[in-house]
Design an enzyme around this catalytic site. Structure first.
Site, mmCIF file in Angstrom:
data_model
loop_
_atom_site.group_PDB
_atom_site.id
_atom_site.type_symbol
_atom_site.label_atom_id
_atom_site.label_comp_id
_atom_site.label_asym_id
_atom_site.label_seq_id
_atom_site.Cartn_x
_atom_site.Cartn_y
_atom_site.Cartn_z
ATOM 1 N N ASP A 20 0.859 -1.181 0.000
ATOM 2 C CA ASP A 20 0.000 0.000 0.000
ATOM 3 C C ASP A 20 0.899 1.236 0.000
ATOM 4 O O ASP A 20 2.085 1.158 0.358
ATOM 5 C CB ASP A 20 -0.900 -0.038 1.245
ATOM 6 C CG ASP A 20 -1.648 1.257 1.462
ATOM 7 O OD1 ASP A 20 -2.313 1.724 0.517
ATOM 8 O OD2 ASP A 20 -1.570 1.812 2.581
ATOM 9 N N TYR A 21 0.348 2.384 -0.379
ATOM 10 C CA TYR A 21 1.172 3.601 -0.427
ATOM 11 C C TYR A 21 0.961 4.486 0.804
ATOM 12 O O TYR A 21 1.761 4.482 1.725
ATOM 13 C CB TYR A 21 0.901 4.389 -1.716
ATOM 14 C CG TYR A 21 1.833 5.579 -1.835
ATOM 15 C CD1 TYR A 21 3.179 5.389 -2.069
ATOM 16 C CD2 TYR A 21 1.365 6.884 -1.668
ATOM 17 C CE1 TYR A 21 4.058 6.465 -2.142
ATOM 18 C CE2 TYR A 21 2.228 7.962 -1.748
ATOM 19 C CZ TYR A 21 3.581 7.752 -1.980
ATOM 20 O OH TYR A 21 4.434 8.817 -2.036
ATOM 21 N N ASP A 22 -0.157 5.231 0.844
ATOM 22 C CA ASP A 22 -0.374 6.184 1.944
ATOM 23 C C ASP A 22 -0.536 5.463 3.271
ATOM 24 O O ASP A 22 -1.354 4.555 3.415
ATOM 25 C CB ASP A 22 -1.615 7.036 1.665
ATOM 26 C CG ASP A 22 -1.410 7.977 0.495
ATOM 27 O OD1 ASP A 22 -0.775 9.023 0.686
ATOM 28 O OD2 ASP A 22 -1.871 7.646 -0.615
ATOM 29 N N ASP A 201 -2.336 -0.406 5.690
ATOM 30 C CA ASP A 201 -2.723 0.186 6.975
ATOM 31 C C ASP A 201 -4.212 0.491 7.089
ATOM 32 O O ASP A 201 -4.718 0.755 8.183
ATOM 33 C CB ASP A 201 -1.962 1.505 7.184
ATOM 34 C CG ASP A 201 -2.507 2.615 6.291
ATOM 35 O OD1 ASP A 201 -3.071 3.594 6.808
ATOM 36 O OD2 ASP A 201 -2.403 2.480 5.063
#
Length: 231
Positions: A20-22, A201
């Site tokens: 995942d990124y953010d 997250d």
């Protein structure tokens, strides 16, 4: 656990990392446009993606334009808007979902109203998604307004093929059937991977953890209830 996972990764002939990124690769920023990958992260991702035994996927809620701008030189699969569009490492974007946009004018006014009533919040529009961000709203007001908005949206989408996601300081409306789980399933079937690791997250990452439950090592960044094996 770290040593064991590192050993499994090193010994695997073919592995896949879904990141995942953010909130996972970068911390959250006041505005999404500020959460730009730095040189250190880009070098790390490039090193991972260049390994002939490793397939790398950045799987995000971001638009395909943003991911393309930031990661165009990285040898990685890019998954935009939680799976609405996928660019394999060969550089070609594939969009399996027709852009049904007739729902947006029905939803947008409600989001705009709550943006007006909640100083610091704003609406973001992507191809398949409308999002109301409230990270910069007073915490108490933001919580109350977000619950009110959820109630409003659940009524609006009741008879539509739409899904409401209560994310990390963001509420999103998107076409039903698009999620990180479906995208992850499609990607891991491409090759006979011997080691798969997925890290995220947010609540949207739970779809990915659910699909990969018996197929991968899954890790949630942060606390709270999760389907991931580790936090």
């Amino acid at each position: 656990i770290k040593q064991r996972l590192a050993a499994e990764f090193q010994s695997a002939p073919l592995r896949h990392l879904l990141l995942d990124y953010d909130g996972t690769l970068v911390p959250f920023a006041k505005h999404p446009s500020e959460a730009v990958p730095d040189e250190r992260l880009l070098k790390l991702l490039s090193k991972l993606g260049s390994d002939s035994r490793t397939d790398l996927t950045i799987i995000s809620g971001r638009s395909h334009l943003t991911l393309q701008q930031w990661f165009h030189d990285i040898p990685a699969n890019l998954v935009a808007e939680h799976g609405a569009a996928i660019r394999l490492a060969d550089g070609i974007w594939k969009n399996d979902y027709a852009e049904e946009l007739n729902w947006k004018p029905l939803i947008r006014p409600t989001l705009d109203l709550f943006a007006h009533r909640s100083p610091g919040s704003f609406v973001e529009e992507k191809n398949h998604t409308l999002a109301w961000h409230y990270r910069n709203v007073d915490p108490d007001l933001g919580f109350v307004r977000s619950r009110e908005l959820l109630d409003n949206l659940y009524h609006l989408v009741r008879n539509a093929q739409l899904q409401v996601i209560d994310g990390n300081k963001v509420i999103e409306v998107r076409v039903a059937g698009i999620d990180k789980g479906a995208a992850a399933r499609k990607l891991i079937l491409e090759k006979p991977y011997s080691f798969i690791l997925a890290i995220g997250d947010d609540k949207t990452d739970e779809d990915m953890f659910r699909v990969l439950e018996h197929k991968a090592v899954t890790i949630k960044v942060g606390g709270g209830h999760t389907l991931a094996q580790y936090t």
